[in-house]
Design a protein around this motif. Structure first.
Motif, PDB file in Angstrom:
ATOM      1  N   SER A  46      52.409  44.813  22.713  1.00 20.39           N
ATOM      2  CA  SER A  46      52.097  43.938  21.580  1.00 20.39           C
ATOM      3  C   SER A  46      51.275  44.679  20.521  1.00 20.39           C
ATOM      4  CB  SER A  46      51.353  42.682  22.046  1.00 20.39           C
ATOM      5  OG  SER A  46      50.024  42.974  22.396  1.00 20.39           O
ATOM      6  N   ILE A  47      50.559  45.718  20.921  1.00 19.26           N
ATOM      7  CA  ILE A  47      49.790  46.531  19.969  1.00 19.26           C
ATOM      8  C   ILE A  47      50.742  47.472  19.237  1.00 19.26           C
ATOM      9  CG2 ILE A  47      47.880  48.168  19.654  1.00 19.26           C
ATOM     10  CD1 ILE A  47      47.128  45.313  20.809  1.00 19.26           C
ATOM     11  N   PHE A 142      48.587  54.255  18.530  1.00 21.16           N
ATOM     12  CA  PHE A 142      48.106  53.135  19.341  1.00 21.16           C
ATOM     13  C   PHE A 142      46.597  52.967  19.206  1.00 21.16           C
ATOM     14  CE2 PHE A 142      46.240  51.358  23.148  1.00 21.16           C
ATOM     15  CZ  PHE A 142      46.988  50.206  23.340  1.00 21.16           C
ATOM     16  N   ARG A 145      45.590  51.724  15.732  1.00 20.33           N
ATOM     17  CA  ARG A 145      45.891  50.296  15.562  1.00 20.33           C
ATOM     18  C   ARG A 145      44.902  49.439  16.356  1.00 20.33           C
ATOM     19  NH1 ARG A 145      50.699  48.782  13.338  1.00 20.33           N
ATOM     20  NH2 ARG A 145      50.803  46.920  14.634  1.00 20.33           N
ATOM     21  N   LEU A 146      44.584  49.866  17.563  1.00 20.11           N
ATOM     22  CA  LEU A 146      43.638  49.132  18.396  1.00 20.11           C
ATOM     23  C   LEU A 146      42.265  49.056  17.718  1.00 20.11           C
ATOM     24  CD1 LEU A 146      43.377  47.726  21.151  1.00 20.11           C
ATOM     25  CD2 LEU A 146      42.725  49.928  22.117  1.00 20.11           C
ATOM     26  N   GLN A 150      44.890  45.815  14.742  1.00 21.71           N
ATOM     27  CA  GLN A 150      46.270  45.548  14.348  1.00 21.71           C
ATOM     28  C   GLN A 150      47.143  45.390  15.580  1.00 21.71           C
ATOM     29  OE1 GLN A 150      46.758  49.196  12.062  1.00 21.71           O
ATOM     30  NE2 GLN A 150      46.934  47.973  10.187  1.00 21.71           N
ATOM     31  N   SER A 151      48.217  44.609  15.445  1.00 18.49           N
ATOM     32  CA  SER A 151      49.165  44.476  16.540  1.00 18.49           C
ATOM     33  C   SER A 151      50.573  44.256  16.001  1.00 18.49           C
ATOM     34  CB  SER A 151      48.769  43.328  17.468  1.00 18.49           C
ATOM     35  OG  SER A 151      48.763  42.109  16.774  1.00 18.49           O
ATOM     36  N   THR A 153      52.843  42.335  17.701  1.00 20.57           N
ATOM     37  CA  THR A 153      52.944  40.886  17.918  1.00 20.57           C
ATOM     38  C   THR A 153      51.570  40.404  18.374  1.00 20.57           C
ATOM     39  OG1 THR A 153      53.629  41.122  20.230  1.00 20.57           O
ATOM     40  CG2 THR A 153      55.395  40.970  18.600  1.00 20.57           C
ATOM     41  N   PRO A 155      48.904  39.470  20.772  1.00 19.36           N
ATOM     42  CA  PRO A 155      48.674  39.579  22.216  1.00 19.36           C
ATOM     43  C   PRO A 155      48.003  38.314  22.750  1.00 19.36           C
ATOM     44  CG  PRO A 155      47.107  40.947  21.025  1.00 19.36           C
ATOM     45  CD  PRO A 155      48.007  40.320  20.004  1.00 19.36           C
TER      46      PRO A 155
END
Length: 173
Positions: A46-47, A142, A145-146, A150-151, A153, A155
């Protein structure tokens, strides 16, 4: 055979409630104390999701005491009996969920095989052709974004109504 290097990704997640449904508990579901393999995989994906890599969950650490709670909700979805659906009625769903959860999730990023690469969409092949290490590139994206929250979708913690309150990077020791 060419061997690709794998990379570890990890994150900490927490929230007010979670439901990791045990399939043997029937109509009144009960949660496992920790997320299942597929739930962990889904949270990582999802991330950031990408066709050039595989996410393989490796470990879950439980970081808060396990607290079970009886949860009641009115269900109006498609699994109701046809008579209840026709009348517009709902039924009350009873479940045993977890409260105030916190987990550390660990997974391995493994680049896909050459056979899979050849079947990827053109856009994915183009992206991968611009990197010498899709696993390393994925890990960097990853983590970025974490850290930004951000994702790909939204989570969630098992059931969609149980959204993550916190998701953060776990610093290397």
């Amino acid at each position: 055979m060419f061997h690709h290097k794998s990379y570890e990704i990890k994150m900490e997640i927490s929230g007010p409630a979670a439901m990791w449904t045990r399939p043997d508990t029937g109509d009144c579901p009960v949660s496992y104390p920790a997320p299942t393999y597929s739930a962990v995989k889904g949270i990582f994906e999802s991330i950031l999701w990408g066709p050039a890599i595989l996410i393989v969950p490796r470990r879950v650490e439980i970081c808060a005491p396990i607290k079970y709670h009886n949860y009641h909700t009115n269900y109006g979805g498609p699994l109701r009996k046809s008579k209840v659906t026709a009348s517009g009625g709902q039924f009350q769903l009873l479940a045993t969920v977890l409260l105030d959860v916190c987990y550390r999730l660990y997974a391995e990023i493994i680049p896909v095989s050459n056979d899979v690469r050849k079947k990827m969409p053109d856009k994915a092949q183009l992206w991968e052709s611009k990197t010498t290490s899709p696993g390393h590139a994925y890990k960097d994206i990853f983590v970025r974004r974490l850290r930004r929250g951000q994702s790909f979708t939204i989570p969630f913690l098992g059931w969609k109504e149980f959204e993550l309150e916190v998701m953060r990077d776990v610093a290397d020791n």
